[in-house]
Design a protein around this motif. Structure first.
Motif, short mmCIF file in Angstrom:
data_model
loop_
_atom_site.label_atom_id
_atom_site.label_comp_id
_atom_site.label_asym_id
_atom_site.label_seq_id
_atom_site.Cartn_x
_atom_site.Cartn_y
_atom_site.Cartn_z
N ASN A 1 39.00 -6.56 -1.31
CA ASN A 1 38.76 -7.26 -2.33
C ASN A 1 37.18 -7.77 -2.11
N THR A 2 36.24 -6.87 -1.46
CA THR A 2 34.92 -7.23 -1.26
C THR A 2 34.12 -7.24 -2.69
N PRO A 3 33.45 -8.31 -2.99
CA PRO A 3 32.65 -8.48 -4.22
C PRO A 3 31.57 -7.67 -4.40
N PHE A 4 31.86 -6.42 -4.67
CA PHE A 4 30.79 -5.43 -4.70
C PHE A 4 29.88 -5.70 -5.82
N HIS A 5 30.36 -6.43 -7.01
CA HIS A 5 29.85 -7.04 -8.03
C HIS A 5 28.49 -7.68 -7.74
N LEU A 6 28.64 -8.34 -6.57
CA LEU A 6 27.53 -9.33 -6.18
C LEU A 6 26.37 -8.74 -5.33
N THR A 7 26.74 -7.52 -4.99
CA THR A 7 25.59 -6.92 -3.93
C THR A 7 24.71 -6.51 -4.66
N TRP A 8 23.54 -6.21 -3.78
CA TRP A 8 22.70 -5.42 -4.24
C TRP A 8 21.91 -4.58 -3.19
N SER A 9 21.72 -3.13 -3.41
CA SER A 9 21.47 -2.07 -2.46
C SER A 9 20.08 -1.59 -2.96
N CYS A 10 19.51 -1.72 -4.03
CA CYS A 10 18.36 -1.07 -4.33
C CYS A 10 16.98 -1.50 -3.56
N TYR A 11 16.06 -0.80 -3.22
CA TYR A 11 15.11 -1.09 -2.60
C TYR A 11 14.07 -1.95 -3.29
N ARG A 12 14.12 -1.81 -4.68
CA ARG A 12 13.01 -2.38 -5.40
C ARG A 12 13.71 -3.61 -6.06
N GLN A 13 12.64 -4.37 -6.49
CA GLN A 13 12.88 -5.84 -7.06
C GLN A 13 12.75 -5.52 -8.71
N THR A 14 14.13 -5.24 -9.20
CA THR A 14 14.09 -5.11 -10.64
C THR A 14 15.52 -5.81 -11.13
N GLU B 1 0.99 -1.31 0.02
CA GLU B 1 0.04 0.06 0.02
C GLU B 1 1.05 1.37 0.00
N LEU B 2 2.14 1.06 0.42
CA LEU B 2 2.92 2.27 0.25
C LEU B 2 4.15 2.08 -0.74
N GLU B 3 4.20 3.43 -1.48
CA GLU B 3 5.18 3.27 -2.71
C GLU B 3 6.66 3.69 -2.01
N ILE B 4 7.63 2.98 -2.51
CA ILE B 4 9.00 3.49 -2.14
C ILE B 4 9.31 4.73 -2.95
N PRO B 5 9.73 5.77 -2.17
CA PRO B 5 9.92 7.05 -2.88
C PRO B 5 11.40 7.33 -3.45
N ASN B 6 11.48 7.89 -4.17
CA ASN B 6 12.56 8.29 -5.08
C ASN B 6 13.39 9.38 -4.29
N GLY B 7 14.50 9.00 -4.14
CA GLY B 7 15.28 10.20 -3.48
C GLY B 7 14.82 10.20 -1.91
N SER B 8 15.56 11.32 -1.29
CA SER B 8 15.43 11.43 0.15
C SER B 8 13.98 11.81 0.67
N GLU B 9 13.57 11.27 1.64
CA GLU B 9 12.35 12.12 2.55
C GLU B 9 12.87 13.00 3.54
N LYS B 10 12.43 14.38 3.14
CA LYS B 10 13.30 15.50 3.74
C LYS B 10 13.21 15.68 5.49
N GLN B 11 12.01 15.14 5.97
CA GLN B 11 11.69 15.51 7.21
C GLN B 11 11.37 13.91 7.87
N GLY B 12 11.97 13.75 9.33
CA GLY B 12 11.39 12.55 9.99
C GLY B 12 12.02 11.21 9.66
N ILE B 13 11.67 10.20 10.09
CA ILE B 13 12.10 9.10 9.72
C ILE B 13 11.51 8.63 8.40
#
Length: 227
Positions: free
Chosen positions: A185-198, A86-98
């Motif tokens: 030598n951390t395998p950054f190429h194997l990591t995923w940070s995005c909040y979305r499933q794409t 029911e809640l959309e992941i916002p694009n960019g930072s939310e400016k106030q609060g948590i």
């Protein structure tokens, strides 16, 4: 010839979300400890991608133990754009609060389960990649929260249990985390940070934005693909 057996390494539990911070924590823990990776599937929108990356890092780090814990109640509880349909992941930072991507007391739950597993397998350390410098403002990523939780661990486990929660990245900027990961030598190429499933990282959510900026400041190309 010495008849003394080499000292066996102690176990460290690493909370491995599949993000860049937890991957750097895994690289650090691997310097001194046998690894036990703990991953959570809690109804997050990027769950499938994160799990795929987790197994790729299993192949890379080859931990002695690993565990995937299913926590469906976070989705039932709701209250976060990471888990609620029911809640959309916002694009960019939310400016106030948590921000709306905060999952209520997530790290408290994660660490509780990590402590339980650590006590069973005899691990002395729990590594978690929380950060208080370049972060989204989640209250359960702060140093004071970890300090309080360490006290709770000491009070709530067996007298002979000695477990400490380690936060080696807590005072580092994201740029410094990238630089440290490259050094290890951390395998950054194997990591995923995005909040979305794409298929490719969105490049627009707060997590992508912070990550992209960190690699840019470090003067290094982020090895994952962006839409």
């Amino acid at each position: 010839m010495s008849l003394l057996k080499p000292k066996e390494k102690e176990f460290a539990v690493v909370l491995l979300s599949s993000g860049m911070d937890s991957a750097v924590c895994a690289s650090l823990a691997a310097q001194e400890y046998e690894l036990a990776f703990l991953h959570f599937q809690y109804g997050q929108k990027a769950a499938k991608k994160e799990l795929t990356c987790f197994y790729k890092m299993i192949d890379y780090f080859k931990p002695q133990k690993y565990l995937v814990a299913e926590l469906p109640f976070f989705k039932l509880i709701g209250g976060s754009s990471l888990t609620s349909e029911e809640l959309e992941i916002p694009n960019g930072s939310e400016k106030q609060g948590i921000p709306s991507t905060y999952v209520p007391f997530r790290n408290g739950v994660f660490l509780s389960l990590a402590v339980a597993w650590a006590e069973v397998i005899g691990a002395k350390k729990i590594f978690i990649g929380v950060n208080e410098i370049d972060f989204s403002g989640y209250p359960d990523c702060r140093k004071e929260f970890i300090q309080a939780f360490n006290q709770a661990v000491n009070k709530g486990t067996k007298p002979e249990t000695q477990i400490t929660i380690e936060t080696p990245l807590i005072n580092l900027s994201k740029k410094e985390i990238v630089e440290l990961g490259i050094k290890l030598n951390t395998p950054f190429h194997l990591t995923w940070s995005c909040y979305r499933q794409t298929e490719k990282a969105c490049g627009r959510c707060d997590s992508c934005r912070i990550r992209l900026n960190a690699f840019k400041e470090a003067g290094v190309k982020d090895p994952i693909e962006y839409a």
